[in-house]
Design a protein around this motif. Structure first.
Motif, mmCIF file in Angstrom:
data_model
loop_
_atom_site.group_PDB
_atom_site.id
_atom_site.type_symbol
_atom_site.label_atom_id
_atom_site.label_comp_id
_atom_site.label_asym_id
_atom_site.label_seq_id
_atom_site.Cartn_x
_atom_site.Cartn_y
_atom_site.Cartn_z
ATOM 1 N N GLY A 107 0.748 -1.153 0.067
ATOM 2 C CA GLY A 107 0.009 0.119 0.027
ATOM 3 C C GLY A 107 0.951 1.199 -0.021
ATOM 4 N N GLY A 108 2.069 1.141 0.497
ATOM 5 C CA GLY A 108 3.009 2.275 0.286
ATOM 6 C C GLY A 108 2.290 3.470 1.522
ATOM 7 N N ALA A 109 2.541 4.729 1.040
ATOM 8 C CA ALA A 109 2.293 5.760 2.056
ATOM 9 C C ALA A 109 0.631 6.090 1.939
ATOM 10 N N ALA A 135 -8.373 -1.783 4.789
ATOM 11 C CA ALA A 135 -7.385 -0.581 4.517
ATOM 12 C C ALA A 135 -6.868 -0.439 3.098
ATOM 13 N N TRP A 136 -6.846 1.019 2.809
ATOM 14 C CA TRP A 136 -6.570 1.305 1.583
ATOM 15 C C TRP A 136 -5.570 2.341 1.439
ATOM 16 N N GLY A 145 -10.233 2.001 -7.852
ATOM 17 C CA GLY A 145 -9.180 2.436 -8.350
ATOM 18 C C GLY A 145 -8.070 2.548 -7.388
ATOM 19 N N GLU A 146 -8.552 2.774 -6.104
ATOM 20 C CA GLU A 146 -7.335 3.002 -5.107
ATOM 21 C C GLU A 146 -6.966 1.511 -4.623
ATOM 22 N N ILE A 203 -3.692 -7.357 7.301
ATOM 23 C CA ILE A 203 -4.458 -6.882 6.030
ATOM 24 C C ILE A 203 -3.316 -6.688 4.920
ATOM 25 N N GLU A 204 -3.557 -7.324 3.949
ATOM 26 C CA GLU A 204 -2.695 -7.065 2.782
ATOM 27 C C GLU A 204 -3.400 -6.207 1.698
ATOM 28 N N ILE A 205 -2.825 -4.997 1.386
ATOM 29 C CA ILE A 205 -3.404 -4.149 0.463
ATOM 30 C C ILE A 205 -2.817 -4.576 -1.021
ATOM 31 N N LEU A 206 -3.717 -4.892 -2.209
ATOM 32 C CA LEU A 206 -3.562 -5.406 -3.181
ATOM 33 C C LEU A 206 -3.637 -4.009 -4.215
ATOM 34 N N PRO A 207 -2.836 -3.993 -5.380
ATOM 35 C CA PRO A 207 -2.568 -3.069 -6.125
ATOM 36 C C PRO A 207 -3.976 -2.801 -6.875
#
Length: 530
Positions: free
Chosen positions: A449-451, A490-491, A503-504, A526-530
Protein backbone atom coordinates in the motif's frame (compact mmCIF):
# COMPACT_ATOMS: atom_id res chain seq x y z
CA UNK A 1 -92.39 31.63 122.85
CA UNK A 2 -90.41 34.82 122.91
CA UNK A 3 -87.73 33.25 125.11
CA UNK A 4 -87.43 30.26 122.74
CA UNK A 5 -87.22 32.47 119.62
CA UNK A 6 -84.53 34.60 121.20
CA UNK A 7 -82.49 31.53 122.06
CA UNK A 8 -82.71 30.27 118.49
CA UNK A 9 -81.57 33.68 117.18
CA UNK A 10 -78.54 33.74 119.48
CA UNK A 11 -77.65 30.15 118.51
CA UNK A 12 -77.84 31.09 114.81
CA UNK A 13 -75.41 33.95 115.38
CA UNK A 14 -73.00 31.64 117.19
CA UNK A 15 -73.13 29.05 114.37
CA UNK A 16 -72.66 31.75 111.76
CA UNK A 17 -69.66 33.10 113.63
CA UNK A 18 -68.18 29.61 113.85
CA UNK A 19 -68.40 29.18 110.04
CA UNK A 20 -66.89 32.56 109.14
CA UNK A 21 -63.29 32.82 107.64
CA UNK A 22 -60.90 35.73 107.81
CA UNK A 23 -59.68 36.44 104.20
CA UNK A 24 -57.06 38.98 103.10
CA UNK A 25 -58.40 41.64 100.78
CA UNK A 26 -57.86 40.99 97.06
CA UNK A 27 -54.62 42.46 95.58
CA UNK A 28 -55.67 42.33 91.92
CA UNK A 29 -55.11 39.68 89.19
CA UNK A 30 -52.32 37.08 89.50
CA UNK A 31 -48.96 38.16 88.02
CA UNK A 32 -48.23 36.01 84.97
CA UNK A 33 -46.03 38.47 83.05
CA UNK A 34 -42.25 38.01 82.76
CA UNK A 35 -39.95 40.79 83.95
CA UNK A 36 -39.03 43.43 81.40
CA UNK A 37 -36.12 45.85 81.08
CA UNK A 38 -36.81 49.43 82.13
CA UNK A 39 -33.41 50.87 81.23
CA UNK A 40 -29.82 49.98 80.37
CA UNK A 41 -27.14 52.41 81.46
CA UNK A 42 -25.23 53.26 79.41
CA UNK A 43 -27.30 52.24 76.37
CA UNK A 44 -25.68 49.60 74.11
CA UNK A 45 -23.49 51.38 71.57
CA UNK A 46 -20.09 51.67 69.91
CA UNK A 47 -17.43 54.28 70.67
CA UNK A 48 -17.33 53.68 74.44
CA UNK A 49 -13.69 52.70 75.20
CA UNK A 50 -14.03 54.14 78.72
CA UNK A 51 -16.93 51.78 79.60
CA UNK A 52 -16.38 50.04 82.95
CA UNK A 53 -19.89 49.68 84.41
CA UNK A 54 -23.27 48.56 83.03
CA UNK A 55 -26.56 48.60 84.93
CA UNK A 56 -29.70 46.84 83.71
CA UNK A 57 -32.90 47.89 85.53
CA UNK A 58 -36.13 45.87 85.60
CA UNK A 59 -39.79 46.67 86.18
CA UNK A 60 -40.19 44.26 89.11
CA UNK A 61 -38.26 42.34 91.70
CA UNK A 62 -36.17 39.44 90.40
CA UNK A 63 -35.75 35.94 91.78
CA UNK A 64 -32.18 36.20 93.03
CA UNK A 65 -31.32 32.54 92.36
CA UNK A 66 -32.05 33.01 88.63
CA UNK A 67 -29.97 36.15 88.09
CA UNK A 68 -27.15 35.52 85.62
CA UNK A 69 -25.26 37.67 83.14
CA UNK A 70 -22.75 36.12 80.74
CA UNK A 71 -19.98 38.18 79.13
CA UNK A 72 -18.48 37.44 75.72
CA UNK A 73 -15.57 37.42 75.49
CA UNK A 74 -14.99 36.37 79.08
CA UNK A 75 -13.26 39.47 80.41
CA UNK A 76 -12.66 39.98 84.16
CA UNK A 77 -15.71 41.55 85.82
CA UNK A 78 -17.88 41.47 88.95
CA UNK A 79 -21.61 40.89 88.59
CA UNK A 80 -23.86 42.22 91.33
CA UNK A 81 -27.60 42.53 91.73
CA UNK A 82 -30.33 44.14 93.78
CA UNK A 83 -34.02 43.37 93.77
CA UNK A 84 -34.64 45.23 90.50
CA UNK A 85 -31.23 45.59 88.83
CA UNK A 86 -28.13 43.76 87.57
CA UNK A 87 -24.78 45.56 87.61
CA UNK A 88 -21.66 44.49 85.67
CA UNK A 89 -18.43 46.13 86.85
CA UNK A 90 -15.43 45.60 84.56
CA UNK A 91 -12.05 45.34 86.25
CA UNK A 92 -10.63 47.67 83.58
CA UNK A 93 -12.17 49.90 80.89
CA UNK A 94 -13.42 48.23 77.71
CA UNK A 95 -10.78 49.84 75.49
CA UNK A 96 -10.76 48.66 71.86
CA UNK A 97 -12.67 45.46 72.59
CA UNK A 98 -16.24 44.45 71.76
CA UNK A 99 -18.37 43.13 74.64
CA UNK A 100 -21.68 41.26 74.54
CA UNK A 101 -23.76 41.01 77.73
CA UNK A 102 -26.04 37.96 77.50
CA UNK A 103 -29.04 37.50 79.82
CA UNK A 104 -30.36 33.89 79.70
CA UNK A 105 -34.05 33.21 79.15
CA UNK A 106 -34.29 31.47 82.56
CA UNK A 107 -34.19 34.78 84.49
CA UNK A 108 -37.47 35.09 86.42
CA UNK A 109 -39.39 37.38 88.74
CA UNK A 110 -40.41 36.42 92.26
CA UNK A 111 -43.58 34.78 90.96
CA UNK A 112 -41.53 32.37 88.83
CA UNK A 113 -42.34 34.02 85.49
CA UNK A 114 -39.30 33.43 83.28
CA UNK A 115 -37.97 35.89 80.76
CA UNK A 116 -38.72 33.33 78.01
CA UNK A 117 -36.23 34.77 75.49
CA UNK A 118 -32.58 35.70 75.76
CA UNK A 119 -31.46 39.33 75.82
CA UNK A 120 -28.18 40.62 74.37
CA UNK A 121 -26.59 44.05 74.87
CA UNK A 122 -23.56 44.91 72.73
CA UNK A 123 -20.82 47.50 73.34
CA UNK A 124 -17.61 48.34 71.53
CA UNK A 125 -14.70 50.63 72.18
CA UNK A 126 -14.30 50.98 68.41
CA UNK A 127 -16.32 53.34 66.23
CA UNK A 128 -18.69 50.63 64.99
CA UNK A 129 -20.12 47.33 66.19
CA UNK A 130 -19.51 44.22 64.06
CA UNK A 131 -22.77 43.23 62.38
CA UNK A 132 -22.31 39.59 61.38
CA UNK A 133 -25.14 37.27 62.44
CA UNK A 134 -25.47 33.48 62.54
CA UNK A 135 -29.10 32.33 62.49
CA UNK A 136 -29.41 28.75 63.75
CA UNK A 137 -32.49 26.58 63.27
CA UNK A 138 -32.43 23.58 65.62
CA UNK A 139 -34.40 20.34 65.43
CA UNK A 140 -34.09 16.88 66.94
CA UNK A 141 -33.50 13.92 64.62
CA UNK A 142 -36.80 12.24 63.83
CA UNK A 143 -38.76 15.37 64.75
CA UNK A 144 -39.05 14.42 68.44
CA UNK A 145 -39.34 17.06 71.17
CA UNK A 146 -36.25 18.21 73.03
CA UNK A 147 -36.10 16.85 76.57
CA UNK A 148 -34.05 19.71 78.01
CA UNK A 149 -32.73 23.18 77.27
CA UNK A 150 -30.69 23.36 74.07
CA UNK A 151 -27.44 25.30 74.18
CA UNK A 152 -25.86 26.97 71.18
CA UNK A 153 -22.15 27.76 71.46
CA UNK A 154 -19.94 29.62 68.99
CA UNK A 155 -16.14 29.54 69.25
CA UNK A 156 -13.68 31.48 67.11
CA UNK A 157 -10.57 30.21 65.34
CA UNK A 158 -8.53 30.51 68.54
CA UNK A 159 -11.09 28.21 70.24
CA UNK A 160 -12.39 31.02 72.47
CA UNK A 161 -16.08 30.89 73.34
CA UNK A 162 -17.56 34.04 71.82
CA UNK A 163 -21.30 33.33 72.11
CA UNK A 164 -23.57 31.05 74.12
CA UNK A 165 -27.32 31.25 73.76
CA UNK A 166 -30.50 29.16 73.61
CA UNK A 167 -33.15 28.83 70.88
CA UNK A 168 -36.56 30.42 71.27
CA UNK A 169 -39.83 28.47 71.37
CA UNK A 170 -39.66 27.93 67.59
CA UNK A 171 -36.16 26.42 67.76
CA UNK A 172 -34.40 29.52 66.34
CA UNK A 173 -31.29 31.01 67.93
CA UNK A 174 -29.23 34.04 66.92
CA UNK A 175 -25.56 34.75 67.51
CA UNK A 176 -25.08 38.39 66.58
CA UNK A 177 -22.55 41.22 66.55
CA UNK A 178 -19.85 38.92 65.20
CA UNK A 179 -16.93 40.02 63.01
CA UNK A 180 -16.36 38.13 59.77
CA UNK A 181 -14.19 35.03 60.02
CA UNK A 182 -14.10 31.32 60.76
CA UNK A 183 -16.14 29.83 63.60
CA UNK A 184 -17.12 26.49 65.11
CA UNK A 185 -20.77 25.95 66.02
CA UNK A 186 -21.98 23.46 68.63
CA UNK A 187 -25.63 22.79 69.50
CA UNK A 188 -26.58 20.26 72.16
CA UNK A 189 -29.38 19.23 74.50
CA UNK A 190 -28.00 19.85 78.00
CA UNK A 191 -29.86 17.18 79.98
CA UNK A 192 -27.66 17.45 83.07
CA UNK A 193 -27.14 21.26 82.83
CA UNK A 194 -23.38 20.70 82.88
CA UNK A 195 -22.68 23.14 80.02
CA UNK A 196 -20.82 20.30 78.26
CA UNK A 197 -21.98 17.93 75.53
CA UNK A 198 -22.19 14.29 76.63
CA UNK A 199 -22.07 12.79 73.14
CA UNK A 200 -23.28 9.31 74.03
CA UNK A 201 -26.28 10.60 76.02
CA UNK A 202 -27.26 14.05 74.76
CA UNK A 203 -28.47 14.92 71.27
CA UNK A 204 -26.15 17.36 69.54
CA UNK A 205 -24.56 18.53 66.31
CA UNK A 206 -21.47 20.53 65.40
CA UNK A 207 -20.03 22.17 62.31
CA UNK A 208 -17.54 24.77 61.15
CA UNK A 209 -18.36 27.83 59.07
CA UNK A 210 -17.00 31.01 57.55
CA UNK A 211 -19.08 34.12 58.26
CA UNK A 212 -18.66 36.91 55.69
CA UNK A 213 -18.21 40.35 57.25
CA UNK A 214 -21.47 42.21 57.96
CA UNK A 215 -23.51 39.27 56.64
CA UNK A 216 -26.18 36.91 57.98
CA UNK A 217 -25.57 33.17 57.68
CA UNK A 218 -28.46 30.71 58.20
CA UNK A 219 -27.76 27.13 59.31
CA UNK A 220 -30.04 24.15 59.97
CA UNK A 221 -28.76 21.93 62.78
CA UNK A 222 -30.30 18.47 63.33
CA UNK A 223 -29.33 17.19 66.77
CA UNK A 224 -28.75 13.50 67.35
CA UNK A 225 -27.07 11.32 69.95
CA UNK A 226 -23.58 10.30 68.86
CA UNK A 227 -23.13 6.64 69.68
CA UNK A 228 -19.70 5.88 71.20
CA UNK A 229 -20.52 2.55 72.84
CA UNK A 230 -20.02 -0.78 71.10
CA UNK A 231 -22.61 -3.58 70.87
CA UNK A 232 -23.29 -5.63 74.00
CA UNK A 233 -23.82 -9.40 74.01
CA UNK A 234 -27.38 -10.19 75.16
CA UNK A 235 -28.13 -13.87 74.54
CA UNK A 236 -27.13 -16.99 72.59
CA UNK A 237 -29.56 -19.58 71.22
CA UNK A 238 -28.55 -22.96 69.82
CA UNK A 239 -30.52 -23.43 66.57
CA UNK A 240 -29.17 -26.92 65.85
CA UNK A 241 -25.91 -28.83 66.21
CA UNK A 242 -24.07 -26.47 63.81
CA UNK A 243 -25.63 -23.01 64.20
CA UNK A 244 -25.98 -20.38 66.94
CA UNK A 245 -28.03 -17.21 66.99
CA UNK A 246 -26.11 -14.50 68.84
CA UNK A 247 -28.18 -11.48 69.94
CA UNK A 248 -26.81 -7.99 70.68
CA UNK A 249 -28.42 -4.81 72.00
CA UNK A 250 -27.84 -3.07 68.63
CA UNK A 251 -27.01 -4.03 65.06
CA UNK A 252 -23.45 -5.39 64.84
CA UNK A 253 -21.22 -5.27 61.79
CA UNK A 254 -20.26 -8.63 60.28
CA UNK A 255 -16.77 -9.36 61.68
CA UNK A 256 -14.08 -9.87 59.06
CA UNK A 257 -12.59 -12.81 60.98
CA UNK A 258 -15.38 -14.55 62.95
CA UNK A 259 -13.01 -17.24 64.17
CA UNK A 260 -10.93 -14.56 65.91
CA UNK A 261 -13.80 -12.38 67.16
CA UNK A 262 -15.66 -15.34 68.71
CA UNK A 263 -14.46 -18.40 70.59
CA UNK A 264 -16.57 -21.37 71.65
CA UNK A 265 -15.93 -24.12 74.18
CA UNK A 266 -17.79 -27.06 75.70
CA UNK A 267 -18.06 -27.78 79.47
CA UNK A 268 -14.64 -29.47 79.49
CA UNK A 269 -13.01 -26.40 77.98
CA UNK A 270 -12.42 -28.05 74.60
CA UNK A 271 -12.56 -25.55 71.76
CA UNK A 272 -15.25 -25.82 69.09
CA UNK A 273 -14.49 -24.25 65.72
CA UNK A 274 -16.20 -21.08 64.48
CA UNK A 275 -16.54 -21.43 60.71
CA UNK A 276 -18.23 -18.16 59.81
CA UNK A 277 -21.18 -15.84 60.41
CA UNK A 278 -23.83 -13.70 58.72
CA UNK A 279 -26.76 -11.49 59.62
CA UNK A 280 -29.90 -13.23 60.82
CA UNK A 281 -32.14 -11.36 58.39
CA UNK A 282 -34.46 -10.32 61.22
CA UNK A 283 -36.20 -6.96 60.94
CA UNK A 284 -34.24 -5.27 63.75
CA UNK A 285 -30.93 -6.79 62.48
CA UNK A 286 -29.48 -7.20 65.98
CA UNK A 287 -28.50 -10.86 65.61
CA UNK A 288 -25.71 -12.82 63.95
CA UNK A 289 -25.84 -16.46 62.93
CA UNK A 290 -22.65 -18.41 63.68
CA UNK A 291 -21.79 -21.56 61.75
CA UNK A 292 -19.81 -23.85 64.04
CA UNK A 293 -18.28 -27.25 64.35
CA UNK A 294 -20.48 -29.98 65.83
CA UNK A 295 -21.95 -28.85 69.16
CA UNK A 296 -22.34 -31.33 72.01
CA UNK A 297 -25.66 -31.25 73.83
CA UNK A 298 -25.35 -29.39 77.11
CA UNK A 299 -23.78 -26.28 78.57
CA UNK A 300 -21.32 -24.34 76.36
CA UNK A 301 -19.63 -20.93 76.57
CA UNK A 302 -19.36 -18.30 73.82
CA UNK A 303 -16.76 -15.54 74.23
CA UNK A 304 -16.14 -12.33 72.29
CA UNK A 305 -12.69 -10.73 72.18
CA UNK A 306 -13.76 -7.06 72.04
CA UNK A 307 -13.51 -6.63 68.26
CA UNK A 308 -17.24 -6.84 67.46
CA UNK A 309 -18.23 -3.38 66.19
CA UNK A 310 -21.48 -1.57 65.57
CA UNK A 311 -22.18 0.19 62.27
CA UNK A 312 -20.41 3.34 63.53
CA UNK A 313 -17.21 1.42 64.29
CA UNK A 314 -17.60 1.38 68.09
CA UNK A 315 -16.01 -1.80 69.43
CA UNK A 316 -17.58 -4.01 72.08
CA UNK A 317 -15.97 -4.96 75.37
CA UNK A 318 -14.76 -8.57 75.79
CA UNK A 319 -17.65 -10.66 77.07
CA UNK A 320 -18.86 -14.22 77.55
CA UNK A 321 -22.16 -15.99 78.00
CA UNK A 322 -23.27 -19.53 78.84
CA UNK A 323 -25.96 -21.30 76.83
CA UNK A 324 -27.42 -24.76 76.40
CA UNK A 325 -26.50 -26.36 73.09
CA UNK A 326 -28.68 -28.85 71.22
CA UNK A 327 -27.38 -31.56 68.91
CA UNK A 328 -30.31 -31.66 66.48
CA UNK A 329 -29.64 -31.93 62.74
CA UNK A 330 -29.98 -28.85 60.53
CA UNK A 331 -33.29 -28.91 58.67
CA UNK A 332 -32.25 -26.85 55.61
CA UNK A 333 -30.17 -28.45 52.86
CA UNK A 334 -27.29 -26.63 51.19
CA UNK A 335 -28.56 -24.75 48.15
CA UNK A 336 -28.01 -21.60 46.11
CA UNK A 337 -30.68 -19.22 47.43
CA UNK A 338 -30.10 -15.91 45.63
CA UNK A 339 -28.56 -14.96 42.29
CA UNK A 340 -27.86 -11.66 40.54
CA UNK A 341 -28.26 -11.00 37.67
CA UNK A 342 -31.38 -13.18 37.76
CA UNK A 343 -31.35 -16.34 35.64
CA UNK A 344 -32.39 -15.56 32.07
CA UNK A 345 -31.97 -11.78 32.44
CA UNK A 346 -31.21 -9.74 29.30
CA UNK A 347 -29.73 -6.28 28.78
CA UNK A 348 -27.69 -6.73 31.95
CA UNK A 349 -25.20 -3.91 32.55
CA UNK A 350 -21.82 -4.72 31.02
CA UNK A 351 -20.15 -3.65 34.28
CA UNK A 352 -22.41 -5.77 36.49
CA UNK A 353 -21.29 -7.47 39.69
CA UNK A 354 -22.25 -11.14 39.98
CA UNK A 355 -23.77 -11.62 43.45
CA UNK A 356 -25.03 -14.85 44.98
CA UNK A 357 -25.59 -16.49 48.34
CA UNK A 358 -26.07 -19.95 49.81
CA UNK A 359 -28.44 -21.23 52.45
CA UNK A 360 -25.51 -22.06 54.73
CA UNK A 361 -21.81 -21.47 55.27
CA UNK A 362 -19.43 -22.63 52.54
CA UNK A 363 -15.65 -22.56 52.53
CA UNK A 364 -14.30 -19.63 50.48
CA UNK A 365 -11.20 -21.46 49.23
CA UNK A 366 -13.32 -24.40 48.13
CA UNK A 367 -15.71 -22.06 46.31
CA UNK A 368 -12.82 -20.25 44.63
CA UNK A 369 -11.75 -23.46 42.87
CA UNK A 370 -15.32 -24.26 41.74
CA UNK A 371 -16.67 -20.88 40.59
CA UNK A 372 -16.45 -19.62 37.01
CA UNK A 373 -18.04 -17.03 34.73
CA UNK A 374 -17.67 -17.81 31.04
CA UNK A 375 -18.88 -16.60 27.66
CA UNK A 376 -21.19 -19.24 26.23
CA UNK A 377 -20.17 -18.59 22.59
CA UNK A 378 -16.61 -19.83 22.97
CA UNK A 379 -16.40 -21.01 26.59
CA UNK A 380 -13.76 -18.39 27.42
CA UNK A 381 -13.43 -17.68 31.13
CA UNK A 382 -13.96 -14.12 32.39
CA UNK A 383 -11.20 -12.81 34.63
CA UNK A 384 -12.20 -11.10 37.86
CA UNK A 385 -12.14 -11.11 41.65
CA UNK A 386 -14.30 -13.22 43.96
CA UNK A 387 -14.91 -11.70 47.40
CA UNK A 388 -16.95 -12.76 50.43
CA UNK A 389 -19.55 -10.33 51.78
CA UNK A 390 -20.12 -12.70 54.69
CA UNK A 391 -19.67 -16.43 55.23
CA UNK A 392 -22.41 -17.45 52.79
CA UNK A 393 -22.73 -14.43 50.42
CA UNK A 394 -20.25 -13.66 47.65
CA UNK A 395 -19.58 -11.25 44.79
CA UNK A 396 -17.60 -11.64 41.59
CA UNK A 397 -16.35 -8.45 39.91
CA UNK A 398 -15.22 -8.97 36.27
CA UNK A 399 -11.91 -7.33 35.44
CA UNK A 400 -13.44 -5.68 32.35
CA UNK A 401 -16.90 -4.95 30.97
CA UNK A 402 -18.77 -7.90 29.57
CA UNK A 403 -19.38 -8.17 25.84
CA UNK A 404 -22.73 -6.84 24.66
CA UNK A 405 -25.34 -9.17 23.14
CA UNK A 406 -23.41 -12.16 24.48
CA UNK A 407 -24.72 -14.87 26.79
CA UNK A 408 -22.70 -15.57 29.93
CA UNK A 409 -22.96 -18.51 32.31
CA UNK A 410 -22.17 -18.62 36.02
CA UNK A 411 -21.23 -22.13 37.12
CA UNK A 412 -20.44 -23.62 40.52
CA UNK A 413 -19.08 -27.15 40.36
CA UNK A 414 -20.13 -29.85 42.80
CA UNK A 415 -18.24 -30.50 46.01
CA UNK A 416 -19.13 -27.59 48.31
CA UNK A 417 -20.08 -28.75 51.82
CA UNK A 418 -22.12 -27.21 54.64
CA UNK A 419 -21.00 -27.55 58.30
CA UNK A 420 -23.22 -30.61 58.66
CA UNK A 421 -21.67 -32.29 55.60
CA UNK A 422 -24.50 -31.62 53.15
CA UNK A 423 -23.11 -31.20 49.60
CA UNK A 424 -24.08 -29.04 46.65
CA UNK A 425 -24.35 -30.50 43.16
CA UNK A 426 -23.12 -28.58 40.11
CA UNK A 427 -25.37 -25.59 39.57
CA UNK A 428 -25.43 -22.33 37.63
CA UNK A 429 -27.43 -19.84 35.59
CA UNK A 430 -27.10 -17.68 32.47
CA UNK A 431 -27.83 -14.10 31.39
CA UNK A 432 -27.22 -11.78 28.42
CA UNK A 433 -25.14 -8.61 28.76
CA UNK A 434 -25.81 -5.22 27.18
CA UNK A 435 -23.21 -3.07 25.45
CA UNK A 436 -21.01 -1.09 27.82
CA UNK A 437 -18.75 1.95 27.66
CA UNK A 438 -15.32 0.44 28.21
CA UNK A 439 -13.34 0.49 24.91
CA UNK A 440 -10.86 -2.03 23.57
CA UNK A 441 -8.16 -1.88 20.90
CA UNK A 442 -7.07 -3.59 17.68
CA UNK A 443 -3.48 -4.58 16.95
CA UNK A 444 -2.15 -5.98 13.70
CA UNK A 445 -0.12 -5.31 10.57
CA UNK A 446 -0.75 -3.84 7.11
CA UNK A 447 1.39 -5.05 4.25
CA UNK A 448 1.77 -3.16 1.00
CA UNK A 449 0.00 0.00 0.00
CA UNK A 450 2.91 2.42 0.35
CA UNK A 451 2.19 5.78 2.01
CA UNK A 452 -1.11 7.49 2.90
CA UNK A 453 -2.82 4.36 4.18
CA UNK A 454 -6.23 4.60 5.85
CA UNK A 455 -7.71 1.83 8.00
CA UNK A 456 -11.49 1.69 8.18
CA UNK A 457 -13.18 0.02 11.17
CA UNK A 458 -16.86 -0.45 10.33
CA UNK A 459 -19.53 -1.70 12.71
CA UNK A 460 -20.97 -5.09 11.86
CA UNK A 461 -24.65 -5.18 12.73
CA UNK A 462 -25.84 -2.96 15.59
CA UNK A 463 -22.77 -3.13 17.79
CA UNK A 464 -21.31 0.36 17.29
CA UNK A 465 -20.10 3.16 15.02
CA UNK A 466 -17.50 3.32 12.25
CA UNK A 467 -13.99 4.79 12.51
CA UNK A 468 -11.04 5.55 10.24
CA UNK A 469 -7.35 5.98 11.07
CA UNK A 470 -4.43 7.23 9.01
CA UNK A 471 -1.37 4.97 9.36
CA UNK A 472 1.80 3.86 7.63
CA UNK A 473 2.40 0.42 6.20
CA UNK A 474 3.53 -2.05 8.87
CA UNK A 475 2.41 -2.79 12.46
CA UNK A 476 -0.46 -0.71 13.88
CA UNK A 477 -2.41 -0.22 17.11
CA UNK A 478 -5.90 1.29 17.04
CA UNK A 479 -7.03 2.38 20.52
CA UNK A 480 -10.31 3.61 21.94
CA UNK A 481 -12.49 1.30 19.86
CA UNK A 482 -15.85 0.68 21.58
CA UNK A 483 -16.48 -2.99 22.28
CA UNK A 484 -18.30 -4.67 19.42
CA UNK A 485 -18.03 -6.55 16.15
CA UNK A 486 -16.31 -4.88 13.20
CA UNK A 487 -15.05 -5.38 9.68
CA UNK A 488 -11.56 -3.96 9.21
CA UNK A 489 -10.18 -2.81 5.86
CA UNK A 490 -7.31 -0.66 4.56
CA UNK A 491 -6.56 1.26 1.38
CA UNK A 492 -4.11 3.70 -0.14
CA UNK A 493 -5.86 7.06 0.02
CA UNK A 494 -4.37 8.64 -3.10
CA UNK A 495 -6.63 11.70 -3.12
CA UNK A 496 -6.60 12.17 0.69
CA UNK A 497 -10.39 12.30 1.11
CA UNK A 498 -10.43 9.65 3.86
CA UNK A 499 -12.73 7.24 1.99
CA UNK A 500 -12.04 4.46 -0.47
CA UNK A 501 -12.57 5.39 -4.10
CA UNK A 502 -12.62 2.97 -7.03
CA UNK A 503 -9.15 2.36 -8.36
CA UNK A 504 -7.38 2.87 -5.00
CA UNK A 505 -5.37 -0.18 -3.77
CA UNK A 506 -7.47 -2.02 -1.15
CA UNK A 507 -7.39 -4.95 1.30
CA UNK A 508 -9.41 -6.28 4.23
CA UNK A 509 -9.24 -8.67 7.17
CA UNK A 510 -11.38 -11.73 6.48
CA UNK A 511 -14.44 -12.20 8.70
CA UNK A 512 -15.56 -10.14 11.68
CA UNK A 513 -13.12 -8.72 14.23
CA UNK A 514 -14.40 -8.89 17.81
CA UNK A 515 -13.26 -6.02 20.06
CA UNK A 516 -13.54 -6.90 23.74
CA UNK A 517 -13.84 -4.27 26.50
CA UNK A 518 -10.46 -3.37 27.97
CA UNK A 519 -8.62 -5.97 25.91
CA UNK A 520 -6.45 -5.73 22.79
CA UNK A 521 -7.65 -7.81 19.84
CA UNK A 522 -4.45 -8.97 18.17
CA UNK A 523 -3.43 -10.73 14.97
CA UNK A 524 -5.40 -8.56 12.53
CA UNK A 525 -3.48 -8.83 9.24
CA UNK A 526 -4.38 -6.90 6.08
CA UNK A 527 -2.64 -7.09 2.71
CA UNK A 528 -3.32 -4.19 0.33
CA UNK A 529 -3.38 -5.32 -3.25
CA UNK A 530 -2.66 -2.97 -6.18
Amino acid sequence: MRSRDASLFVMSLILAAGCARIVAPSGGPEDKSPPSVVSVSPPPSAGVPELDRITISWDERLQQSTIEAQLFPRIPARIGSSQRSITISLEEPLGARTLLVHIPSSLSDQHGNELGATLDFAYSGLDTLPSGVIRISTARQGGTVFGAEVRVEVTDESNELVRRTTPDSTGIAFAGWLPGGGYSLLCYEDLDRSMTWERDMEAGAETTLVLPAADTLTLDMVLTVVDTVGPRLVSVTSLDAFHLQVDFNEQPAIPAAPGASFSLSDPSGARIGILGCWGSGARDARSLILATGALPAGLCILRTDGTIEDLLGNASDPDSIEFTAVDSVATDSLRLQSMYPPPGATEVSASTIIAFSFSDWVDYDSLLTRFSLSRVLDGSKVEGTLTARDSRSFEFAPLHDLMGEEQYRVEILSGLESPSGDTLQTTGWAFVAAWGDEPGSIEGVVRGGGANIVIGVTAAGSSGDSFSFGIRSGPFVLEGIPAGRYTVSAWTDRNGNGVWDPGEPYGNCPGVVLVNPGIATTGVAIEILP
